[in-house]
Enzyme design. Sequence first.
Site, PDB file in Angstrom:
ATOM      1  N   CYS A  71       0.847  -1.185   0.000  1.00 27.19           N
ATOM      2  CA  CYS A  71       0.000   0.000   0.000  1.00 27.19           C
ATOM      3  C   CYS A  71       0.886   1.240   0.000  1.00 27.19           C
ATOM      4  O   CYS A  71       1.927   1.292   0.644  1.00 27.19           O
ATOM      5  CB  CYS A  71      -0.961   0.005   1.187  1.00 27.19           C
ATOM      6  N   GLU A  72       0.475   2.205  -0.784  1.00 28.26           N
ATOM      7  CA  GLU A  72       1.325   3.382  -0.963  1.00 28.26           C
ATOM      8  C   GLU A  72       1.285   4.325   0.244  1.00 28.26           C
ATOM      9  O   GLU A  72       2.111   5.216   0.353  1.00 28.26           O
ATOM     10  CB  GLU A  72       0.941   4.133  -2.240  1.00 28.26           C
ATOM     11  N   HIS A  73       0.338   4.115   1.122  1.00 29.36           N
ATOM     12  CA  HIS A  73       0.242   5.004   2.281  1.00 29.36           C
ATOM     13  C   HIS A  73       1.168   4.595   3.416  1.00 29.36           C
ATOM     14  O   HIS A  73       1.647   5.435   4.158  1.00 29.36           O
ATOM     15  CB  HIS A  73      -1.203   5.039   2.798  1.00 29.36           C
ATOM     16  N   HIS A  74       1.396   3.286   3.563  1.00 23.13           N
ATOM     17  CA  HIS A  74       2.190   2.802   4.690  1.00 23.13           C
ATOM     18  C   HIS A  74       3.354   1.911   4.270  1.00 23.13           C
ATOM     19  O   HIS A  74       4.125   1.490   5.125  1.00 23.13           O
ATOM     20  CB  HIS A  74       1.294   2.006   5.656  1.00 23.13           C
ATOM     21  N   GLN A 112      -5.640  -0.390  -3.652  1.00 23.65           N
ATOM     22  CA  GLN A 112      -6.395  -1.518  -4.206  1.00 23.65           C
ATOM     23  C   GLN A 112      -7.318  -1.070  -5.337  1.00 23.65           C
ATOM     24  O   GLN A 112      -7.473  -1.755  -6.344  1.00 23.65           O
ATOM     25  CB  GLN A 112      -7.196  -2.195  -3.093  1.00 23.65           C
ATOM     26  N   HIS A 140      -5.448  -5.985   4.156  1.00 22.31           N
ATOM     27  CA  HIS A 140      -4.461  -4.913   4.262  1.00 22.31           C
ATOM     28  C   HIS A 140      -3.772  -4.967   5.624  1.00 22.31           C
ATOM     29  O   HIS A 140      -4.405  -4.743   6.644  1.00 22.31           O
ATOM     30  CB  HIS A 140      -5.147  -3.552   4.079  1.00 22.31           C
ATOM     31  N   CYS A 142      -1.721  -2.919   6.793  1.00 25.81           N
ATOM     32  CA  CYS A 142      -1.653  -1.605   7.444  1.00 25.81           C
ATOM     33  C   CYS A 142      -2.859  -1.404   8.350  1.00 25.81           C
ATOM     34  O   CYS A 142      -2.816  -0.605   9.282  1.00 25.81           O
ATOM     35  CB  CYS A 142      -1.544  -0.483   6.412  1.00 25.81           C
TER      36      CYS A 142
HETATM   37 ZN   LIG Z   1      -1.935   1.417   4.064  1.00 25.22          ZN
END
Ligand SMILES: [Zn+2]
Length: 209
Positions: A71-74, A112, A140, A142
């Site tokens: 995931c690009e956020h975490h 996703q 996920h 995260c």
């Molecule tokens: Zn994430």
Amino acid sequence: MQPIVRELLAKLGEDPDREGLRNTPRRVEKALRFLTSGYQADVNAIINDALFTVDYNEMVIVKDIDFYSLCEHHLLPFFGKCHIAYIPKGKVIGLSKIPRLVDVFARRLQLQERLTSQIAETIRETLQPMGVAVVIEATHLCMSMRGVEKQNSFAVTSAMHGIFRDNARTRMEFLELIRRPGLNPSGTAAASALDVAARQAGVAACAED
Ligand SMILES: [Zn+2]
């Protein structure tokens, strides 16, 4: 990348020089390079030598394609199953290429939702089929590892184009097929047109029960 990973370890409060961590920067770089190798992959090169002209216009389904992404956020993993269907209009793609296509987009920093639409768009652009449908079910880390919104850590996304968007019956047929366990125990191999046709017949029979 390795000096940065080393610095990161120190920032986490670790001793980058202790035995267990000494080779970690090298391993992390190698792992990250692999997990993001989709940036270097050439989608067209993968697809174009596997396009075939056929007179077949029934639904082609490849279900339960395992994938792993970040995931690009975490920068934490999300992973699960991807199900793909399309109805050809003169052109099909070699079935073994479909999981590879999923890998190309999964091995990047992703959302996703974007992963789902990129796979669908690529099939739409390359094959110009009657329709294409992609469903992804994923966990996920995260969310589950951090203990936030645990109930939502399993997410389902979908992209429907053409006849899958316009025709509820076609869409239901696809959703019905991917919901059933055991149709395709080996995972990704969707087999021959005959196999696909046999499954359709099976569905039609069951739908009347
Ligand atoms: Zn994430």
